[in-house]
Design an enzyme around this catalytic site. Structure first.
Site, short mmCIF file in Angstrom:
data_model
loop_
_atom_site.label_atom_id
_atom_site.label_comp_id
_atom_site.label_asym_id
_atom_site.label_seq_id
_atom_site.Cartn_x
_atom_site.Cartn_y
_atom_site.Cartn_z
N VAL A 142 64.77 7.20 3.00
CA VAL A 142 65.82 7.40 3.72
C VAL A 142 65.42 7.54 5.29
O VAL A 142 66.04 7.00 6.17
CB VAL A 142 66.65 8.38 3.08
CG1 VAL A 142 67.72 8.69 4.15
CG2 VAL A 142 67.27 8.01 1.73
N ALA A 143 64.45 8.24 5.26
CA ALA A 143 63.95 8.63 6.89
C ALA A 143 63.63 7.19 7.48
O ALA A 143 63.62 7.34 8.72
CB ALA A 143 62.77 9.68 6.90
N ILE A 174 64.57 4.44 7.37
CA ILE A 174 65.67 3.58 7.47
C ILE A 174 66.74 3.83 8.73
O ILE A 174 67.32 5.01 8.70
CB ILE A 174 66.48 3.25 6.19
CG1 ILE A 174 65.97 2.73 5.10
CG2 ILE A 174 67.79 2.18 6.74
CD1 ILE A 174 66.61 2.84 3.81
N ASP A 217 77.63 -31.25 29.86
CA ASP A 217 78.38 -32.36 29.81
C ASP A 217 78.62 -32.29 31.54
O ASP A 217 78.81 -31.34 32.11
CB ASP A 217 79.90 -32.13 29.33
CG ASP A 217 80.39 -33.33 29.51
OD1 ASP A 217 80.20 -34.46 28.96
OD2 ASP A 217 81.72 -33.28 29.75
N ASP A 267 70.66 10.48 16.88
CA ASP A 267 70.00 9.42 17.46
C ASP A 267 71.07 8.20 18.03
O ASP A 267 70.86 7.82 18.98
CB ASP A 267 69.11 8.36 16.50
CG ASP A 267 67.89 9.50 15.92
OD1 ASP A 267 67.62 10.34 16.91
OD2 ASP A 267 67.29 8.81 15.21
#
Length: 879
Positions: free
Chosen positions: A285-286, A288, A332, A715
């Site tokens: 988990v850390a 990710i 174009d 974070d």
């Protein structure tokens, strides 16, 4: 479908068992509707909203987050801490899925826009009588009558034309209406714009009238084929999507490896398998960055809002970043690089030449004034309060007249039209007779060769002299000079007569001069093209116009340089995909191309791993707009079809806007990379901290709730605030990021690795000091403080990978400064609010241990500064 432009009208009648004069019977129409269906576009079945929603959950990163949520739930229940962490992670997953679903549903309206182009009513001959019906009731074999102002209701093989001109720029890209005829075309595989005996569905009749046999309806028309191409062409995966998916896969493999190592090591140390399963999963988990998908989405959304201020509407979020990665812009010509408005740029009478752009006053010579007056009188375009109305060539004459103080309405009051000979394709001339005080003036304009055959004299210095071989040579040389500049050239002549009865108007004329006009480049396009080249982007012109015209415009605006090649649709038709792939980088201009050719061109660039942006405004651009990595449609003159197929819309129809969009896209991508670097370095710091502690069997520095708090709360705010960083000074002088490279460049891997290791080690030292002095709880508290403060100091390093922290003002990004203050405040809240402190199992620290924790955090800042000082913070291939 057979090439009916190669067949006579008689053979076409036989093929469809119809009569040019009587049309079909009502009974036959009913039979054919059952056989061919209605004259409307078919819409392929779209994915249900449930399937779209589920597809949003298939990326590797999202799957990892779902697993993390399940794991967090198991740990929460086992530890008696509830399911809060699980709910938070699943909320992130749900938010991403909802946003992605809404985007995809919004982008599925191209076919509805195409339907709007279909004519609701049309005139058709049935049972020998002219009747008006709904266009959807047309069948192959019907005989349709079209007149000025009509929208062509189906694809027709023309059987009669009277001065018929049809505007087909939305289909072919050609800027002026096409003059139609009924002649058989012997050549096969002729470009759409050169099929002069055909009228295509969605074309607009601008002049004259005609009659034709319906040869294709609904999905079988040229517009229908475009519709099918739009639906069958999958939208490409964006570079950011590819990179984030690759990142997710790399993280997944790393997480699995960590789980296995920790599990085996724990069993070796004598821990129970359940305990080690929970520990190893905590470490996973850390690793990710749970907030990354949400942060990348929000960063793009913020970029979208900013781009609106720069005249750019973004329809799909990833398009912002993709545009910043563009290496090729296929544009174009008509209406995109040029103004889609014929403009007089050159006037010539023998001995005088007037470049309109160089003209600073409204004063012109008598000869040039006569040239303009005669050409304006010899036109059917109208001048009203709303502007000019009529054939683009003739409206250009009215516009240039106004520039020199000549108002057509005033002119026609003075010189009243009393007779005329309309333009036709055989004579290639138009003549009007205007009267003033009993004197009749004949005004004639048209093709040079045809007009010279009607002239016996010429106006030189406002005096009439006989036409000589030398003057004819001079005229033709100037005509060639104008043609080489891709100008459309009109020749003008006149004569005064006393009687209009039994008078041969188009004979014994006095030649006045030449008028050169062109669909000119938009203001600022030259500078935009140059800026693209400076930024390492290859600009390419793709147009339905003729080769000479396209090459001249491309050279003028800087797209075409020495050594570049022009290729036509006919050449492409006979060119294999392999040969096109091999030569694609040498071609700068593609002329007389069809919609299918445009898709092939985009595809060939993409096979070279180029990130292709395609700009356009017509129906003919839609399939390529969808095929391209980024489709940019014009907002004002762009058709609904083009807008709905595109990823972004330029609301001011200005090619230069795309340059600003590229710059914004690069800024956003740079800032997403900053966020990725920040999140991964902090997550690696957590992994290093826990991995060393587990492998050394020295304790648990952080609990799962600590990790999720840092990952999702501490974070996320600074990572989001990094998206507001302004662009770096060199952003549009560096080459595009290599589309073949992922997020993990050598420089990124190096920075994430050493910065993560540094964070992990200083946090480990803080944990060991705290544990040694006050036990496990103090160690975890100190590790928590050092890790958070280290991250918040480190985020200021990320404004630039080269420029020193101390050279970047605090005012550089107020949002980041605010996020740091909020994050520190949240940390204090967890540490000092007793109820929260108990939930997180922290303890209070004395002044000395606070100083230890803060001092260790500053090590992170010093290490990165040293790396920048010795220029080892980046790799050689980075800017």
């Amino acid at each position: 479908m057979a090439n009916y432009y190669n067949k006579s009208t008689e053979n076409t009648e036989k093929d469809f068992d119809t009569s040019h004069n009587r049309g079909l019977s009502s009974e036959e129409v009913e039979i054919r509707i059952k056989k061919y269906g209605y004259n409307e576009l078919k819409i392929h079945r779209k994915r249900s909203i449930i399937k779209i929603f589920i597809s949003q959950l298939k990326s590797f990163m999202i799957i990892i987050l779902i697993i993390a949520a399940i794991v967090s739930g198991v740990i929460g229940i086992k530890e008696g801490e509830g399911l809060l962490d699980t709910y938070v992670i699943l909320s992130i997953v749900l938010l991403n899925a909802i946003i992605g679903t809404l985007q995809e549903k919004k982008a599925q309206s191209s076919l509805e826009a195409l339907k709007k182009l279909s004519a609701p009513k049309c005139k058709v001959i049935r049972n020998g009588e002219v009747v008006e019906i709904e266009a959807k009731g047309l069948v192959p074999g019907d005989v349709v009558i079209i007149e000025t102002g009509d929208i062509v209701p189906a694809d027709l093989r023309l059987t009669e034309t009277t001065n018929l001109k049809i505007q087909e720029s939305a289909m072919t890209g050609e800027s002026v209406p096409v003059e139609k005829n009924t002649n058989i075309i012997d050549q096969e595989n002729v470009a759409l714009g050169d099929r002069l005996n055909m009228a295509f569905s969605s074309g607009i009749v601008t002049y004259g009238r005609g009659k034709g046999i319906v040869v294709a309806t609904g999905a079988n028309t040229e517009v229908g084929k475009i519709a099918d191409m739009i639906q069958s062409e999958p939208s490409p995966e964006t570079p950011m999507e590819r990179r984030l998916n690759n990142l997710g896969k790399i993280l997944g493999i790393g997480v699995l490896a960590i789980c296995i190592i920790i599990f085996v090591a724990g069993i070796f140390y004598g821990h129970s398998w359940l305990t080690m399963l929970m520990m190893s999963i905590s470490l996973a988990v850390a690793a990710i960055p749970e907030g990354l998908p949400a942060i990348s989405t929000v960063v793009l959304a913020i970029g979208v809002q900013k781009m609106v201020k720069h005249n750019t509407i973004v329809r799909t979020l990833p398009s912002v970043e993709t545009l910043g990665s563009a290496t090729v812009i296929c544009s174009d010509k008509t209406g995109t690089l040029t103004q889609n408005k014929m403009t007089v740029v050159d006037l010539y009478v023998l001995g005088e030449k007037n470049k309109i752009a160089d003209q600073t006053t409204t004063e012109i010579s008598p000869s040039l004034k006569l040239l303009l007056e005669s050409s304006i009188l010899c036109s059917d375009a109208k001048l009203s309060n709303e502007g000019t109305i009529g054939d683009p060539t003739e409206t250009a004459l009215i516009d240039v007249g106004l520039k020199f103080g000549i108002d057509k309405n005033e002119l026609e009051k003075k010189y009243v039209r009393v007779s005329e000979i309309p333009f036709d394709s055989d004579r290639k001339l138009m003549t009007t007779v205007n009267e003033e005080n009993g004197i009749y003036r004949v005004n004639t304009k048209g093709g040079l060769d045809e007009l010279l055959n009607c002239c016996t004299h010429i106006l030189i210095n406002n005096e009439i002299t006989e036409l000589s071989d030398s003057t004819i040579k001079n005229i033709k040389e100037n005509n060639i000079s104008m043609a080489q500049q891709a100008l459309r050239v009109l020749a003008v002549a006149y004569k005064d007569i006393k009687d209009i009865e039994n008078n041969d108007f188009e004979n014994n004329l006095i030649f006045i001069g030449l008028i050169g006009m062109i669909d000119p480049a938009r203001p600022g396009v030259k500078e935009a093209v140059e800026k693209c080249k400076t930024a390492g982007i290859k600009p390419v012109m793709i147009t339905g116009d003729h080769k000479i015209t396209a090459a001249a415009i491309a050279t003028d605006i800087g797209i075409m340089k020495e050594g570049d090649k022009v290729v036509t649709g006919d050449e492409l038709e006979n060119m294999s995909d392999e040969k096109l792939y091999q030569g694609i980088m040498d071609y700068s201009v593609y002329a007389r191309v069809s919609p299918a050719h445009k898709v092939r061109i985009v595809d060939a660039f993409q096979k070279h791993k180029e990130v292709v942006a395609m700009t356009g405004d017509g129906v003919n651009d839609a399939p390529a707009l969808k095929k391209a990595d980024i489709g940019a449609a014009m907002g004002i003159v762009g058709t609904d079809v083009a807008k709905d197929a595109a990823d972004i819309i330029l609301t001011d129809d200005n090619f230069t806007t795309i340059v600003s969009a590229v710059e914004e896209g690069r800024r956003i991508y740079d800032n997403i990379l900053k966020a990725v670097q920040f999140l991964l370095s902090t997550n690696i710091g957590e992994v290093i901290l826990l991995f060393i502690a587990f492998m050394s069997n020295i304790g648990i520095p952080l609990l799962p709730i600590h990790i999720l708090w840092i990952n999702l709360v501490t974070d996320s705010l600074p990572a989001l605030a990094l998206s507001m960083d302004p662009a770096e000074d060199d952003i549009m002088t560096r080459k595009p990021r290599n589309p073949k490279s992922g997020i993990f460049t050598k420089g990124m891997i190096w920075r994430v690795s050493y910065q993560g290791i540094c964070l992990g080690l200083i946090s480990l030292v803080a944990y060991l000091i705290g544990k040694n002095d006050g036990g496990e709880s103090m160690g975890q508290t100190m590790a928590f403080i050092t890790l958070i403060l280290g991250q918040l100091l480190h985020v200021r390093n990320l404004h630039s990978n080269k420029k020193s922290f101390f050279r970047t003002s605090l005012r550089h990004n107020y949002y980041l400064l605010g996020s740091i203050i909020i994050s520190v405040g949240l940390m204090f809240m967890v540490l000092f609010v007793p109820a929260l402190r108990d939930i997180f199992k922290f303890t209070t620290l004395d002044t000395v241990h606070w100083l230890y924790a803060i001092g260790l955090a500053f090590v992170m800042l010093i290490v990165v500064e040293v790396m920048k000082l010795f220029k080892i913070n980046t790799s050689k291939d980075e800017y």
